[in-house]
Design an enzyme around this catalytic site. Structure first.
Site, PDB file in Angstrom:
ATOM      1  N   ARG A   1       1.491  -8.711  13.889  1.00 43.53           N
ATOM      2  CA  ARG A   1       0.621  -7.751  12.990  1.00 43.53           C
ATOM      3  C   ARG A   1       0.119  -8.353  12.009  1.00 43.53           C
ATOM      4  O   ARG A   1      -1.377  -8.102  11.842  1.00 43.53           O
ATOM      5  CB  ARG A   1       1.699  -6.819  12.329  1.00 43.53           C
ATOM      6  CG  ARG A   1       2.297  -5.827  13.445  1.00 43.53           C
ATOM      7  CD  ARG A   1       3.480  -5.054  12.696  1.00 43.53           C
ATOM      8  NE  ARG A   1       3.300  -4.259  11.703  1.00 43.53           N
ATOM      9  CZ  ARG A   1       4.039  -3.803  10.766  1.00 43.53           C
ATOM     10  NH1 ARG A   1       5.314  -4.297  10.579  1.00 43.53           N
ATOM     11  NH2 ARG A   1       3.629  -3.010   9.792  1.00 43.53           N
TER      12      ARG A   1
ATOM     13  N   LYS B   1       0.935  -1.166   0.080  1.00 42.00           N
ATOM     14  CA  LYS B   1       0.029  -0.001  -0.036  1.00 42.00           C
ATOM     15  C   LYS B   1       0.886   1.427   0.068  1.00 42.00           C
ATOM     16  O   LYS B   1       0.527   2.206  -0.628  1.00 42.00           O
ATOM     17  CB  LYS B   1      -0.875   0.174   1.012  1.00 42.00           C
ATOM     18  CG  LYS B   1      -1.662  -1.001   1.278  1.00 42.00           C
ATOM     19  CD  LYS B   1      -2.497  -0.999   2.580  1.00 42.00           C
ATOM     20  CE  LYS B   1      -2.044  -0.624   4.215  1.00 42.00           C
ATOM     21  NZ  LYS B   1      -1.449  -1.695   4.525  1.00 42.00           N
TER      22      LYS B   1
HETATM   23  P1  AMP Z   1       1.554   0.678   9.314  1.00 42.89           P
HETATM   24  O1  AMP Z   1       2.980   1.504   9.101  1.00 42.89           O
HETATM   25  O2  AMP Z   1       0.493   1.129   8.727  1.00 42.89           O
HETATM   26  O3  AMP Z   1       2.199  -0.645   9.404  1.00 42.89           O
HETATM   27  O4  AMP Z   1       1.385   0.812  10.923  1.00 42.89           O
HETATM   28  C1  AMP Z   1       2.364   0.736  12.141  1.00 42.89           C
HETATM   29  C2  AMP Z   1       1.790   0.606  13.376  1.00 42.89           C
HETATM   30  O5  AMP Z   1       0.986   1.759  13.867  1.00 42.89           O
HETATM   31  C3  AMP Z   1       0.619  -0.565  13.704  1.00 42.89           C
HETATM   32  O6  AMP Z   1       0.874  -1.704  13.783  1.00 42.89           O
HETATM   33  C4  AMP Z   1      -0.218  -0.030  14.815  1.00 42.89           C
HETATM   34  O7  AMP Z   1       0.481  -0.225  15.930  1.00 42.89           O
HETATM   35  C5  AMP Z   1      -0.135   1.558  14.420  1.00 42.89           C
HETATM   36  N1  AMP Z   1      -1.459   2.013  13.376  1.00 42.89           N
HETATM   37  C6  AMP Z   1      -1.312   2.556  12.201  1.00 42.89           C
HETATM   38  N2  AMP Z   1      -2.484   2.702  11.790  1.00 42.89           N
HETATM   39  C7  AMP Z   1      -3.430   2.593  12.704  1.00 42.89           C
HETATM   40  C8  AMP Z   1      -4.970   2.569  12.695  1.00 42.89           C
HETATM   41  N3  AMP Z   1      -5.496   3.009  11.764  1.00 42.89           N
HETATM   42  N4  AMP Z   1      -5.326   2.185  14.083  1.00 42.89           N
HETATM   43  C9  AMP Z   1      -4.582   1.630  15.069  1.00 42.89           C
HETATM   44  N5  AMP Z   1      -3.228   1.690  15.017  1.00 42.89           N
HETATM   45  C10 AMP Z   1      -2.594   1.929  13.951  1.00 42.89           C
END
Ligand code: AMP
Length: 212
Positions: free
Chosen positions: A170, A16
């Protein structure tokens, strides 16, 4: 604006972020990644950053309301088309996005489907340039100089939550929470699916057709 807002859905490592960056540079969309916003809070050691660090390091989800506030403070939908990357993560967030951010503005959700085994390989080889936002992969998109960003020259990092144990958690969190999100957009006939297991260039060509 006639183009709908774009909501990118998919497991961590489904591509993404990479595709969002390409869409931004080709079409000038705004890009909102809640993961990036949260990492920026950690980097500046804000109160919020201190609160969310351990949650993120464990690969768990941050509180819905906290993420919603951060999101709302960083986007202005009056004149912009955004790519939402990493939000919504569960059914509640899908409803929050509609009620408090989109408020009836048309949107299209694109689900990046990838096999989970492929994801583990992708993420454990992922390296990030925090300032430029460039994303590398040691197998498929190597930096020209080892450990350095091609664009900014800064040191590349391996995110703490990109280590294999955390990635597995995750993915478990993703599997438990994504179904209601997909159902939400299916019921509104706003969902399209994309085979994101293919090389990034091929996925990008499909994506361009989908948003036309
Ligand atoms: P990402 O960079 O999207 O993989 O997000 C990294 C981490 O940020 C995730 O594992 C969550 O701990 C937190 N996070 C990001 N977006 C969200 C969301 N929409 N809701 C809750 N936690 C989030």
């Amino acid at each position: 604006m006639s183009k709908p807002q774009l909501i990118l859905l998919g497991a961590p490592g489904s591509g993404k972020g990479t595709q969002a960056k390409r869409l931004v540079s080709e079409f000038g969309f705004g890009h909102i990644s809640t993961g990036d916003l949260l990492r920026a809070e950690i980097a500046k050691a804000s109160e919020l950053g201190k609160k969310v660090k351990s949650i993120m390091d464990a690969g768990e989800l941050v509180n819905d309301q906290v993420v919603l506030e951060l999101l709302n403070a960083n986007c202005d939908l009056t004149n912009n088309v955004y790519i939402f990357d990493g939000f919504p993560r569960n059914g509640e967030q899908a409803a929050l996005l509609e009620d408090f951010v989109l408020k009836g503005i048309p949107a299209k959700a694109i689900y990046f489907k990838v096999d989970f085994e492929q994801i583990i390989e992708r993420i454990t080889n992922r390296r990030l340039a925090p300032k430029s936002g460039e994303i590398y992969n040691l197998l498929t998109r190597k930096p020209k100089v080892d450990g350095k960003c091609d664009v900014s020259g800064e040191d590349l990092i391996h995110r703490d939550d990109d280590k294999e144990e955390v990635v597995r958690n995750r993915l478990e969190v993703f599997k438990k929470t994504i179904e209601p999100v997909l159902e939400y957009y299916k019921s509104k006939t706003q969902l399209v699916e994309l085979d994101a297991s293919r090389p990034a260039d091929v996925v990008f060509e499909d994506l361009k057709k989908l948003i036309d």
